[in-house]
Write a protein that holds these residues in place. Structure first.
Motif, PDB file in Angstrom:
ATOM      1  N   ARG A 117      -3.083   0.905  -3.670  1.00  0.00           N
ATOM      2  CA  ARG A 117      -2.215  -0.725  -3.578  1.00  0.00           C
ATOM      3  C   ARG A 117      -1.478  -1.385  -5.584  1.00  0.00           C
ATOM      4  O   ARG A 117      -2.353  -0.627  -5.771  1.00  0.00           O
ATOM      5  N   TRP A 124       4.409  -1.612   3.290  1.00  0.00           N
ATOM      6  CA  TRP A 124       3.917  -0.344   2.691  1.00  0.00           C
ATOM      7  C   TRP A 124       5.337   0.640   2.167  1.00  0.00           C
ATOM      8  O   TRP A 124       5.717   0.033   2.525  1.00  0.00           O
ATOM      9  N   MET A 125       4.689   1.345   1.017  1.00  0.00           N
ATOM     10  CA  MET A 125       5.790   2.287   0.173  1.00  0.00           C
ATOM     11  C   MET A 125       5.065   3.519   0.537  1.00  0.00           C
ATOM     12  O   MET A 125       4.610   4.676   1.137  1.00  0.00           O
ATOM     13  N   ASP A 126       6.428   4.579   0.765  1.00  0.00           N
ATOM     14  CA  ASP A 126       6.322   5.765   1.421  1.00  0.00           C
ATOM     15  C   ASP A 126       8.292   6.078   0.789  1.00  0.00           C
ATOM     16  O   ASP A 126       8.856   5.376  -0.119  1.00  0.00           O
ATOM     17  N   LYS A 127       8.155   7.432   0.608  1.00  0.00           N
ATOM     18  CA  LYS A 127       9.715   8.574   0.105  1.00  0.00           C
ATOM     19  C   LYS A 127      10.378   7.148   0.571  1.00  0.00           C
ATOM     20  O   LYS A 127      12.252   7.975   0.079  1.00  0.00           O
ATOM     21  N   GLU A 185       0.828  -1.175   0.124  1.00  0.00           N
ATOM     22  CA  GLU A 185       0.156   0.029   0.093  1.00  0.00           C
ATOM     23  C   GLU A 185       0.941   1.178   0.310  1.00  0.00           C
ATOM     24  O   GLU A 185       2.210   1.236   0.565  1.00  0.00           O
ATOM     25  N   TYR A 186       0.474   2.109  -0.496  1.00  0.00           N
ATOM     26  CA  TYR A 186       0.503   3.780  -0.345  1.00  0.00           C
ATOM     27  C   TYR A 186      -0.279   4.625  -0.922  1.00  0.00           C
ATOM     28  O   TYR A 186      -1.594   4.175  -0.717  1.00  0.00           O
ATOM     29  N   GLU A 187       0.150   6.133  -0.307  1.00  0.00           N
ATOM     30  CA  GLU A 187      -0.391   7.236  -0.079  1.00  0.00           C
ATOM     31  C   GLU A 187      -0.518   8.294  -1.116  1.00  0.00           C
ATOM     32  O   GLU A 187       1.494   8.423  -1.053  1.00  0.00           O
ATOM     33  N   LEU A 223      10.720   0.154   0.746  1.00  0.00           N
ATOM     34  CA  LEU A 223       9.547  -0.357   0.713  1.00  0.00           C
ATOM     35  C   LEU A 223       9.826  -0.603   2.216  1.00  0.00           C
ATOM     36  O   LEU A 223      10.948  -1.306   3.157  1.00  0.00           O
TER      37      LEU A 223
END
Length: 254
Positions: free
Chosen positions: A17, A44-47, A8-10, A50
């Motif tokens: 997803r 979860w993925m962000d800057k 998931e990422y925002e 992963l």
């Protein structure tokens, strides 16, 4: 082996997803240290990269841990699409190395310092653990030599490690292993690493070989000398018994 992880990422406060490529799935549990095929639970993925949550499938564990992946650099990419490279896992339960009774008795400080260095390595303190392994090696060699050459204890304690190995180690296999370990470990405690083609794993392998030779040599001597010690004890008891009988006879005569 490239694997797909759904994470998931925002974006603009909305969750999405997507499948992400990772270069590998960790095959051991950082908590129970078993070889496993972990159960994927969430990612979860962000800057920052992963983060994937896995569960250990072992019956006596079933703990969760997080595997961290970093984005590949342009030079590492075989395609335009980014691949994520395994970096580390958390939490970690430190695993100590067990040594034989012979080594533990011969050099308890070696065992203690070696495990402190191993803890530093497992905590990814790469810049200090090498110096710790080198210090452990010095305790092992010097304690072994002092055990073998008790009359030269002070000289051995005050000489540098290489001089001790060259001058006092008689057993050729221990000598060669110890010299090689000293040669590798010397670069771990200086500003400039002289042996760039060798790494910490090479040093640990050579230290293990040195430990094995010291262990075998000490155990062999113990086995060979034990019958001689028993014979001496038996002879001494016999002499003490004879002396007591002579004293008793002398007292009766008087």
């Amino acid at each position: 082996m490239t694997t797909i992880i759904k994470a998931e990422y925002e974006i603009d406060l909305a969750l999405h997803r997507k499948d992400f490529k990772v270069n590998k799935i960790q095959d051991f549990c950082p908590l129970c240290h078993s070889i496993i095929e972990p159960i994927y639970r969430y990612a979860w993925m962000d800057k920052r990269g992963l983060q994937a949550v896995f569960e250990c499938p072992k019956e006596n564990c079933h703990k969760l841990f997080i595997a961290y992946y970093r984005a590949s650099t342009p030079d590492e990419r075989s395609e335009i699409e980014t691949e994520y490279y395994y970096s580390s896992s958390e939490p970690i339960r430190v695993k100590k190395k067990d040594f034989s009774e012979t080594i533990a008795s011969l050099s308890p400080q070696f065992c203690e310092v070696y495990n402190e260095a191993q803890i530093a390595e497992q905590r990814r303190l790469k810049h200090i653990c090498g110096a710790g392994f080198r210090r452990a090696l010095e305790f092992l060699i010097k304690d072994y030599l002092i055990h073998e050459k008790k009359d030269e204890k002070e000289e051995i304690e005050n000489k540098n490690l290489l001089a001790c190995i060259e001058q006092y180690v008689d057993e050729p296999r221990i000598k060669e292993c110890a010299k090689m370990a000293e040669w590798l470990s010397d670069g771990e405690s200086h500003y400039y690493r002289k042996w760039g083609d060798k790494d910490l794993n090479d040093l640990k392998v050579i230290i293990d070989l040195t430990v094995n030779w010291v262990d075998s040599e000490s155990l062999a001597k113990k086995i060979i000398e034990e019958p001689k010690k028993k014979k001496k004890r038996k002879k001494r008891k016999k002499e003490e018994k004879k002396e007591k009988e002579e004293k008793k006879e002398s007292a009766q005569d008087n």
